[in-house]
Design a protein around this motif. Structure first.
Motif, PDB file in Angstrom:
ATOM      1  N   LEU A 449       0.830  -1.209   0.000  1.00  0.00           N
ATOM      2  CA  LEU A 449       0.000   0.000   0.000  1.00  0.00           C
ATOM      3  C   LEU A 449       0.860   1.252   0.000  1.00  0.00           C
ATOM      4  CD1 LEU A 449      -2.803  -1.143   2.479  1.00  0.00           C
ATOM      5  CD2 LEU A 449      -2.920  -0.984  -0.012  1.00  0.00           C
ATOM      6  N   GLU A 450       2.009   1.185   0.633  1.00  0.00           N
ATOM      7  CA  GLU A 450       2.931   2.320   0.622  1.00  0.00           C
ATOM      8  C   GLU A 450       3.546   2.486  -0.774  1.00  0.00           C
ATOM      9  OE1 GLU A 450       4.702   5.625   2.087  1.00  0.00           O
ATOM     10  OE2 GLU A 450       3.262   4.345   3.152  1.00  0.00           O
ATOM     11  N   THR A 451       3.839   1.370  -1.421  1.00  0.00           N
ATOM     12  CA  THR A 451       4.482   1.412  -2.734  1.00  0.00           C
ATOM     13  C   THR A 451       3.590   2.045  -3.802  1.00  0.00           C
ATOM     14  OG1 THR A 451       5.789  -0.559  -2.186  1.00  0.00           O
ATOM     15  CG2 THR A 451       5.572  -0.010  -4.531  1.00  0.00           C
ATOM     16  N   VAL A 452       2.278   1.793  -3.733  1.00  0.00           N
ATOM     17  CA  VAL A 452       1.398   2.283  -4.796  1.00  0.00           C
ATOM     18  C   VAL A 452       1.076   3.769  -4.656  1.00  0.00           C
ATOM     19  CG1 VAL A 452       0.371   0.000  -5.063  1.00  0.00           C
ATOM     20  CG2 VAL A 452      -0.774   1.687  -3.600  1.00  0.00           C
ATOM     21  N   LYS A 453       1.376   4.360  -3.506  1.00  0.00           N
ATOM     22  CA  LYS A 453       1.107   5.782  -3.329  1.00  0.00           C
ATOM     23  C   LYS A 453       1.945   6.593  -4.323  1.00  0.00           C
ATOM     24  CE  LYS A 453      -0.009   5.660   1.641  1.00  0.00           C
ATOM     25  NZ  LYS A 453       0.453   6.077   2.994  1.00  0.00           N
ATOM     26  N   GLY A 454       1.301   7.439  -5.060  1.00  0.00           N
ATOM     27  CA  GLY A 454       2.026   8.314  -5.973  1.00  0.00           C
ATOM     28  C   GLY A 454       2.443   7.682  -7.275  1.00  0.00           C
ATOM     29  N   ALA A 455       2.161   6.383  -7.463  1.00  0.00           N
ATOM     30  CA  ALA A 455       2.506   5.736  -8.728  1.00  0.00           C
ATOM     31  C   ALA A 455       1.535   6.183  -9.816  1.00  0.00           C
ATOM     32  CB  ALA A 455       2.479   4.223  -8.581  1.00  0.00           C
ATOM     33  N   ASP A 456       2.021   6.329 -11.029  1.00  0.00           N
ATOM     34  CA  ASP A 456       1.152   6.676 -12.151  1.00  0.00           C
ATOM     35  C   ASP A 456       0.283   5.487 -12.569  1.00  0.00           C
ATOM     36  OD1 ASP A 456       2.155   9.441 -12.775  1.00  0.00           O
ATOM     37  OD2 ASP A 456       4.018   8.308 -13.022  1.00  0.00           O
ATOM     38  N   VAL A 457       0.855   4.306 -12.452  1.00  0.00           N
ATOM     39  CA  VAL A 457       0.167   3.083 -12.851  1.00  0.00           C
ATOM     40  C   VAL A 457       0.498   1.993 -11.838  1.00  0.00           C
ATOM     41  CG1 VAL A 457      -0.019   1.265 -14.609  1.00  0.00           C
ATOM     42  CG2 VAL A 457       0.259   3.638 -15.313  1.00  0.00           C
ATOM     43  N   VAL A 458      -0.517   1.184 -11.501  1.00  0.00           N
ATOM     44  CA  VAL A 458      -0.296   0.011 -10.648  1.00  0.00           C
ATOM     45  C   VAL A 458      -0.590  -1.234 -11.470  1.00  0.00           C
ATOM     46  CG1 VAL A 458      -0.921  -1.223  -8.559  1.00  0.00           C
ATOM     47  CG2 VAL A 458      -0.966   1.288  -8.583  1.00  0.00           C
ATOM     48  N   LEU A 459       0.367  -2.130 -11.546  1.00  0.00           N
ATOM     49  CA  LEU A 459       0.177  -3.424 -12.196  1.00  0.00           C
ATOM     50  C   LEU A 459       0.274  -4.514 -11.133  1.00  0.00           C
ATOM     51  CD1 LEU A 459       2.256  -3.180 -15.500  1.00  0.00           C
ATOM     52  CD2 LEU A 459      -0.233  -3.337 -15.275  1.00  0.00           C
ATOM     53  N   PHE A 460      -0.832  -5.202 -10.907  1.00  0.00           N
ATOM     54  CA  PHE A 460      -0.892  -6.266  -9.909  1.00  0.00           C
ATOM     55  C   PHE A 460      -0.824  -7.609 -10.637  1.00  0.00           C
ATOM     56  CE2 PHE A 460      -2.666  -9.260  -6.960  1.00  0.00           C
ATOM     57  CZ  PHE A 460      -2.483  -8.739  -5.685  1.00  0.00           C
ATOM     58  N   PHE A 461       0.211  -8.383 -10.323  1.00  0.00           N
ATOM     59  CA  PHE A 461       0.342  -9.729 -10.894  1.00  0.00           C
ATOM     60  C   PHE A 461      -0.060 -10.730  -9.814  1.00  0.00           C
ATOM     61  CE2 PHE A 461       2.980  -7.171 -13.608  1.00  0.00           C
ATOM     62  CZ  PHE A 461       2.780  -7.710 -14.870  1.00  0.00           C
ATOM     63  N   GLY A 462      -1.288 -11.227  -9.942  1.00  0.00           N
ATOM     64  CA  GLY A 462      -1.814 -12.140  -8.925  1.00  0.00           C
ATOM     65  C   GLY A 462      -2.338 -13.410  -9.544  1.00  0.00           C
ATOM     66  N   GLY A 463      -3.313 -13.996  -8.875  1.00  0.00           N
ATOM     67  CA  GLY A 463      -3.929 -15.210  -9.381  1.00  0.00           C
ATOM     68  C   GLY A 463      -3.620 -16.414  -8.521  1.00  0.00           C
ATOM     69  N   LEU A 464      -3.339 -17.522  -9.171  1.00  0.00           N
ATOM     70  CA  LEU A 464      -3.018 -18.772  -8.493  1.00  0.00           C
ATOM     71  C   LEU A 464      -1.536 -19.045  -8.685  1.00  0.00           C
ATOM     72  CD1 LEU A 464      -6.092 -20.816  -9.813  1.00  0.00           C
ATOM     73  CD2 LEU A 464      -5.924 -19.466  -7.710  1.00  0.00           C
ATOM     74  N   ASN A 465      -1.065 -20.197  -8.216  1.00  0.00           N
ATOM     75  CA  ASN A 465       0.278 -20.649  -8.572  1.00  0.00           C
ATOM     76  C   ASN A 465       0.232 -22.161  -8.669  1.00  0.00           C
ATOM     77  OD1 ASN A 465       0.648 -21.757  -5.907  1.00  0.00           O
ATOM     78  ND2 ASN A 465       1.170 -19.709  -5.176  1.00  0.00           N
ATOM     79  N   LYS A 466       1.343 -22.805  -8.744  1.00  0.00           N
ATOM     80  CA  LYS A 466       1.347 -24.247  -8.963  1.00  0.00           C
ATOM     81  C   LYS A 466       1.670 -25.013  -7.679  1.00  0.00           C
ATOM     82  CE  LYS A 466       2.942 -25.428 -13.123  1.00  0.00           C
ATOM     83  NZ  LYS A 466       3.861 -25.416 -14.293  1.00  0.00           N
ATOM     84  N   ASN A 467       1.228 -24.444  -6.548  1.00  0.00           N
ATOM     85  CA  ASN A 467       1.315 -25.145  -5.268  1.00  0.00           C
ATOM     86  C   ASN A 467       0.166 -26.136  -5.123  1.00  0.00           C
ATOM     87  OD1 ASN A 467       3.534 -23.676  -4.561  1.00  0.00           O
ATOM     88  ND2 ASN A 467       2.666 -22.788  -2.722  1.00  0.00           N
ATOM     89  N   HIS A 468       0.304 -27.021  -4.162  1.00  0.00           N
ATOM     90  CA  HIS A 468      -0.779 -27.933  -3.815  1.00  0.00           C
ATOM     91  C   HIS A 468      -2.023 -27.129  -3.466  1.00  0.00           C
ATOM     92  CE1 HIS A 468      -2.281 -31.856  -2.897  1.00  0.00           C
ATOM     93  NE2 HIS A 468      -2.555 -31.571  -1.641  1.00  0.00           N
ATOM     94  N   TYR A 469      -3.179 -27.611  -3.930  1.00  0.00           N
ATOM     95  CA  TYR A 469      -4.482 -26.943  -3.769  1.00  0.00           C
ATOM     96  C   TYR A 469      -4.601 -25.674  -4.608  1.00  0.00           C
ATOM     97  CZ  TYR A 469      -5.151 -30.104   0.210  1.00  0.00           C
ATOM     98  OH  TYR A 469      -5.260 -31.203   1.011  1.00  0.00           O
ATOM     99  N   GLN A 470      -3.655 -25.453  -5.499  1.00  0.00           N
ATOM    100  CA  GLN A 470      -3.808 -24.379  -6.486  1.00  0.00           C
ATOM    101  C   GLN A 470      -3.955 -25.079  -7.850  1.00  0.00           C
ATOM    102  OE1 GLN A 470      -4.035 -21.086  -5.558  1.00  0.00           O
ATOM    103  NE2 GLN A 470      -4.056 -21.957  -3.524  1.00  0.00           N
ATOM    104  N   ASP A 471      -3.210 -24.651  -8.826  1.00  0.00           N
ATOM    105  CA  ASP A 471      -3.156 -25.381 -10.087  1.00  0.00           C
ATOM    106  C   ASP A 471      -2.062 -26.431  -9.952  1.00  0.00           C
ATOM    107  OD1 ASP A 471      -5.155 -24.073 -11.562  1.00  0.00           O
ATOM    108  OD2 ASP A 471      -3.819 -22.416 -12.034  1.00  0.00           O
ATOM    109  N   CYS A 472      -2.448 -27.599  -9.498  1.00  0.00           N
ATOM    110  CA  CYS A 472      -1.429 -28.606  -9.188  1.00  0.00           C
ATOM    111  C   CYS A 472      -2.037 -29.998  -9.240  1.00  0.00           C
ATOM    112  CB  CYS A 472      -0.822 -28.350  -7.809  1.00  0.00           C
ATOM    113  SG  CYS A 472       0.543 -29.464  -7.383  1.00  0.00           S
TER     114      CYS A 472
END
Length: 726
Positions: A449-472
């Motif tokens: 939340l501190e990092t996004v302050k004052g940024a012109d653009v925020v790109l959030f890379f989220g979703g799932l991953n390949k851990n157990h109980y995710q895409d696995c």
């Protein structure tokens, strides 16, 4: 030993000197001659594993071993002979290609051919005889842990994409092993769940891609599924393997078990299995000197053959198929040498990735983001830096390199100030276990939340991953929403900085309670070695996105057909499950039941705008053996060249049987320059309008009127025409 080699030479040579014969006849004659020289012990030894990823040859006759490797997205690192540890080689790194969901999202069979050729070359370079893939199980539920390995929810799309993949893998003298046959549509209880499904749903939804792989793709091998179908395990199933695969489809290749998929000697012998792999999971649970001898198709099989309980013709058929595969692979004198990690393969991986990325939302033209502009970009999310080639079960890879999304953004946006904060974190990828994150979630959130302050653009890379109980592999997802507190974090970021774009890295649909809070949304998949570069290509506008969703994204889990019927439909009662939705899978369900999805099958935006017009059919009435030809005009009304996928669906409103509102029957991906138009012709064979009539156990075409739907997604139809079938 010299005597046997001489005998084989004389027999094989005599065929070569005879009257001209086809290559197939010569090969089959060679196989018959070899069989006549083999002992029963040697035949049986070829029908089961001798190590984790190989089965035996016959050294005294010059018959080589068969070497296999995972997987569908790249050739897996070398595994130890007799356990699941990695061998630690220094020369087994490869190119990681995008997961097959991304390939399916490209809606581009030509790219699938390039993909198959490249991965086939890498498998050949690694001296593999069988590549364990591709996978074409149908996307039935967004909780299935292995959906990322498959080609979506539609059998027609999967069929069109799988055939060129297989054909081009096998041009390298490497057998494609299409999997998991069949009905392996969840990981929970996969080893024993007994799937109950109607014949109509089986033939119309769950088998077409396998049928195309065998009949059109001419796959040389196929892998059985773990689950049961009508009381028999799929790896030795009389209906699936003997009746449908080998009799009806004429399959002349090898059936391989999934690892540990065999359960009975008599059934394995009689019901279609050829090579048994992975029984007892680690291969060393027996106290005998050679545990592989205790496999169902090993010593127990040999004893039953010697005692006359099983006919020797059963083992002869299996060995004949294995020898045929060997002649197609390691004994093919024209087999190319292969290559690995070359520039061309990296380019294929990058192109598949860019064409598979799906732009789902683009409010206020959030994307593309100008790469030449001086600005401050806040990149948030563990998935911006996490290696996605690791984890996931058998599909994990030892990539020579993997460009992360953060690296891709940093290298493309040279004029921007890039700030990164993890935001959330998961545990390390460990197969079969869920490890906790080593980081404090509150501290990560506060830093983001501190990092996004004052940024012109925020790109959030989220979703799932390949851990157990995710895409696995080995476990289904436990929730439809995003894990690790991402839903809450996204809402908090939007409050601090509303200029927010989200890139979902996943192989599955997710619930989207934050959708109104993000301006831009991309489905970014697992994109392999070139992931970061491909994402930067599309985010920057260097590449105009053209991917389309290969599955529907329901607004809530119960909007999905499998989940709407309760636990007996998914995940079952731990003994059996019933596919109560029958043929209404994916968009068929949403369309027919009028349940609006979050994003529909076939949906995907571009940085251009396209219009479809002048949709016409060549005629109004068609006979059984005719082809319906549809012509249309596609115009690019935008200011840049782009690719669009025109989709043709067919429905029948007045039918004597239950039908989906419409079903995909053709698609065409075309590039059109800005302001220009292109004429497109699409075809549908009248025979492809048949439904599976359970009362006669065969396909049947209804006479009468059919609706032709043409559009840019299953819920975005531009024109509806009516034709009559006599």
């Amino acid at each position: 030993m010299k005597k046997y080699f001489l005998s084989l030479f004389i027999i094989v040579g005599s065929f070569s000197a005879a009257l001209p014969q086809s290559a197939v006849e010569v090969r089959e004659a060679k196989i018959d001659s070899i069989l006549s020289l083999m002992t029963l012990e040697e035949k049986v030894a070829m029908c089961h594993a001798q190590s984790k990823f190989s089965s035996a040859g016959v050294p005294r006759l010059g018959i080589p071993e068969v070497w296999m490797s995972d997987g569908p997205h790249g050739v897996r690192a070398e595994i130890n002979w007799d356990n699941w540890g990695y061998a630690g080689w220094t020369n087994d790194s490869i190119t990681a290609f995008p997961a097959l969901t991304a390939l399916a999202a490209s809606f581009n069979p030509e790219l699938s051919a390039d993909y198959g050729m490249a991965i086939g070359e890498e498998a050949r370079y690694r001296e593999k005889d069988i590549l364990l893939g591709p996978g074409v199980n149908i996307y039935r539920t967004p909780l299935n842990g292995r959906n990322f390995e498959y080609m979506g929810e539609d059998p027609f799309l999967a069929s069109k994409m799988v055939v060129p993949y297989i054909q081009n893998v096998q041009k390298n003298g490497v057998a494609a092993c299409v999997k998991h046959y069949a009905l392996n549509n969840q990981e929970k209880w996969r080893g024993h769940i007994d799937v109950q499904v109607s014949d109509r749903a089986l033939y119309e939804i769950y088998l077409p891609a396998f049928k195309a792989a065998i009949i059109e793709g001419e796959a040389w091998s196929i892998m059985g599924a773990y689950n049961q179908f009508r009381g028999q395990h799929c790896c030795h199933n009389e209906i699936l393997l003997n009746d449908i695969l080998k009799k009806d489809w004429g399959f002349d290749g090898v059936v391989v078990t999934d690892w540990g998929g065999a359960h009975d000697t008599d059934e394995a012998a009689k019901y279609g299995l050829d090579i048994e792999m992975g029984t007892w999971t680690n291969g060393l649970t027996s106290s005998t000197a050679f545990a592989y001898s205790n496999y169902y198709l090993a010593d127990p099989f040999e004893k039953k053959l010697k005692d006359g309980e099983l006919a020797e013709e059963l083992v002869d058929d299996k060995v004949r198929r294995i020898l045929r595969l060997i002649y197609r692979t390691s004994l093919d004198s024209d087999r190319p040498l292969g290559r690995v990690n070359n520039k061309e393969h990296h380019e294929v991986a990058r192109k598949v990735a860019t064409e598979g990325i799906v732009l789902l939302k683009n409010e206020d033209d959030f994307f593309p983001i100008d790469p030449e502009k001086k600005m401050k970009i806040a990149v948030i999310g563990e998935n911006a830096t996490r290696m996605m080639t690791k984890g996931g079960g058998s599909s994990e890879l030892k990539a020579q390199f993997e460009i992360s999304p953060l690296q891709g953004i940093q290298e493309r946006y040279k004029n921007a100030e890039i700030l990164y904060s993890m935001g959330y974190a998961s545990g390390a990828p460990v197969y079969g276990r869920e490890l906790p994150s080593p980081y404090d979630a509150d501290s990560l959130r506060a830093a983001a939340l501190e990092t996004v302050k004052g940024a012109d653009v925020v790109l959030f890379f989220g979703g799932l991953n390949k851990n157990h109980y995710q895409d696995c592999e080995g476990g289904d997802r436990l929730e439809y929403g995003l894990p690790f507190g991402q839903d809450e974090l996204l809402k908090q970021i939007a409050e601090v900085n509303p200029n927010l774009g989200l890139v979902l890295i996943s192989g599955n649909a997710v619930e989207m309670p934050w959708l109104s809070e993000v301006k831009g949304l991309m489905q970014g998949w697992y994109l392999g070695s070139m992931a970061g570069h491909a994402l930067a290509d599309v985010i920057s506008g260097d590449v105009n996105p053209s991917g389309k969703m290969p599955f529907s994204i329901p607004k809530k889990l119960n909007d999905n057909a499998a989940h709407s019927y309760g636990e007996i439909s998914y995940p079952g009662d731990s003994i059996k499950q019933v596919y109560k939705e029958d043929i209404l899978v994916g968009y068929r369900w949403h369309d027919t039941k009028k349940i609006t999805p979050q994003y529909a099958f076939g949906y995907g935006l571009t940085y251009s705008d396209f219009e479809i017009s002048d949709v016409k059919t060549e005629a109004s009435t068609y006979g059984l053996d005719e082809t319906i030809k549809v012509t249309l005009t596609l115009k690019n009304t935008g200011d840049r060249a782009g690719k669009e996928v025109v989709q043709l669906y067919v429905g029948k409103k007045k039918s004597k049987v239950k039908r989906a509102t419409k079903e995909l029957k053709s698609f065409a991906k075309v590039i059109v320059e800005a302001g220009m138009s292109q004429e497109i012709e699409m075809e549908v064979a009248v025979r492809d309008l048949a439904y599976y009539n359970e009362s006669i156990s065969d396909w049947q075409i209804e006479k009468g009127s059919y609706q032709i739907y043409v559009g840019q997604a299953s819920d975005d139809i531009s024109e509806v025409l009516t034709v009559k079938v006599n």
